[in-house]
Design an enzyme around this catalytic site. Structure first.
Site, PDB file in Angstrom:
ATOM      1  N   ARG A   1     -76.491  69.575  96.397  1.00 16.66           N
ATOM      2  CA  ARG A   1     -76.014  70.792  95.747  1.00 16.66           C
ATOM      3  C   ARG A   1     -76.776  72.008  96.251  1.00 16.66           C
ATOM      4  NH1 ARG A   1     -75.858  70.755  89.412  1.00 16.66           N
ATOM      5  NH2 ARG A   1     -78.029  70.062  89.645  1.00 16.66           N
TER       6      ARG A   1
ATOM      7  N   HIS B   1     -78.622  75.412  94.834  1.00 14.46           N
ATOM      8  CA  HIS B   1     -79.235  75.913  93.610  1.00 14.46           C
ATOM      9  C   HIS B   1     -79.528  77.398  93.799  1.00 14.46           C
ATOM     10  CE1 HIS B   1     -79.718  71.667  92.612  1.00 14.46           C
ATOM     11  NE2 HIS B   1     -80.228  71.518  93.833  1.00 14.46           N
TER      12      HIS B   1
ATOM     13  N   GLY C   1     -90.630  68.317 103.299  1.00 13.21           N
ATOM     14  CA  GLY C   1     -89.526  69.137 102.839  1.00 13.21           C
ATOM     15  C   GLY C   1     -90.010  70.440 102.239  1.00 13.21           C
ATOM     16  N   ILE C   2     -89.344  71.537 102.585  1.00 15.49           N
ATOM     17  CA  ILE C   2     -89.747  72.844 102.082  1.00 15.49           C
ATOM     18  C   ILE C   2     -89.628  72.896 100.562  1.00 15.49           C
ATOM     19  CG2 ILE C   2     -87.450  73.843 102.401  1.00 15.49           C
ATOM     20  CD1 ILE C   2     -90.875  75.623 102.840  1.00 15.49           C
ATOM     21  N   ASP C   3     -88.700  72.130  99.982  1.00 12.23           N
ATOM     22  CA  ASP C   3     -88.574  72.105  98.527  1.00 12.23           C
ATOM     23  C   ASP C   3     -89.821  71.508  97.888  1.00 12.23           C
ATOM     24  OD1 ASP C   3     -87.903  69.650  99.710  1.00 12.23           O
ATOM     25  OD2 ASP C   3     -86.426  69.134  98.175  1.00 12.23           O
TER      26      ASP C   3
ATOM     27  N   THR D   1     -82.015  63.555  94.177  1.00  9.37           N
ATOM     28  CA  THR D   1     -81.398  62.542  95.025  1.00  9.37           C
ATOM     29  C   THR D   1     -82.440  61.519  95.477  1.00  9.37           C
ATOM     30  OG1 THR D   1     -79.817  64.196  95.794  1.00  9.37           O
ATOM     31  CG2 THR D   1     -79.999  62.172  97.078  1.00  9.37           C
TER      32      THR D   1
END
Length: 285
Positions: free
Chosen positions: A23, A25, A127-129, A152
């Site tokens: 998704r 955000h 991961g940048i997140d 996920t």
């Protein structure tokens, strides 16, 4: 390219976009304050063009399919605080390059990368997140911090204020259900329940729910205990789409264990933390 933003230009709202595996955000900010949050599926090139051509105006959003009621409510906030003349600046943090590429023609686009993260020991494939989650959690709740992201993938990421400690990745709750159904011949499809199931199931679908959920809770408990042993005063922050359910279930199973904090907008807190640094970068944004 647009001129560098002055401090006064940061008084107008700006848009944060976190591109996840399944998704998009969205967060609307005024300076460093988060004003509204909504979510959409990944968008097509034509849908992105519609949004960019209309400067993210509310009418362009409403033309997108499958917007739920909560998203429409947040778009009402968007309409109330959109700048009347100035374009929205767009700050993107993405783990899906194909989606990132769709936004790069926007002249007020800025992608956040690991080079923007003021922590040592970051490895190139982090991961940048996950990196932004650390910044948001440490800034809001204190260091050192363990971030658990129940999306996920279910990720564990730990850091002091100076450097990344490390972490782990395993399939998220929903991913475990879908993968098991897709890769077995005789097992039925089971879905994430609304309530904590019985541990000892009497039929197959319920047995899958028990295995996935109690197995995940056991993993969560193991990492929390290891973190508490190494960093007794460290913070624990839980986020992600499955975070609220996992938080409720873990608390019910561990009522006497020092708790964790549930923070649904953690990645946006990380973007907010970077806002002064983004302002200082000048020409590219």
């Amino acid at each position: 390219m647009p001129d560098p933003l002055s401090v006064s230009e940061w008084d107008v709202p700006w848009l944060g976009l976190v591109v996840g595996n399944t998704r998009l955000h969205w967060g609307l900010f005024r300076q460093q304050q988060l004003q509204a949050v909504w979510h959409t599926p990944h968008l097509t090139s034509a849908q992105v063009t519609e949004l960019l051509d209309h400067q993210f105006g509310v009418a362009a959003w409403r033309s997108l399919p499958t917007l739920d009621r909560s998203t429409l409510d947040e778009l009402t906030k968007l309409a109330a605080i959109l700048p009347p003349a100035s374009p929205l600046r767009l700050v993107v943090a993405s783990v899906v390059p194909a989606q990132t590429d769709l936004w790069q023609r926007y002249p007020y686009f800025r992608e956040v990368t690991l080079a923007d993260i003021p922590l040592a020991n970051l490895y190139p494939t982090l991961g940048i997140d996950r990196a932004l989650n650390l910044l948001g959690a440490g800034d809001r709740y204190g260091w050192p911090v363990l971030v658990i992201d129940a999306g996920t993938a279910l990720t564990f990421t730990a850091s002091t204020a100076e450097r990344l400690i490390g972490g782990a990745i395993l399939p998220g709750l929903t991913t475990q259900f879908t993968t098991l159904a897709a890769n077995t011949a005789n097992l039925p499809t089971a879905h994430l329940p609304t309530e904590l199931p019985s541990r000892w199931a009497s039929h197959t679908a319920e047995a899958i729910r028990s295995g996935v959920i109690y197995g995940t809770l056991a993993t969560l408990t193991d990492y929390v205990q290891a973190w508490r042993q190494d960093y007794p005063a460290g913070q624990i922050v839980l986020t992600g789409g499955d975070g609220p359910k996992l938080y409720q279930w873990w608390q019910s199973q561990n009522p006497k264990t020092p708790g964790m904090t549930l923070e649904p907008h953690l990645t946006f807190l990380g973007l907010s933390h970077l806002q002064p640094a983004l302002l200082a970068t000048g020409p590219q944004f």
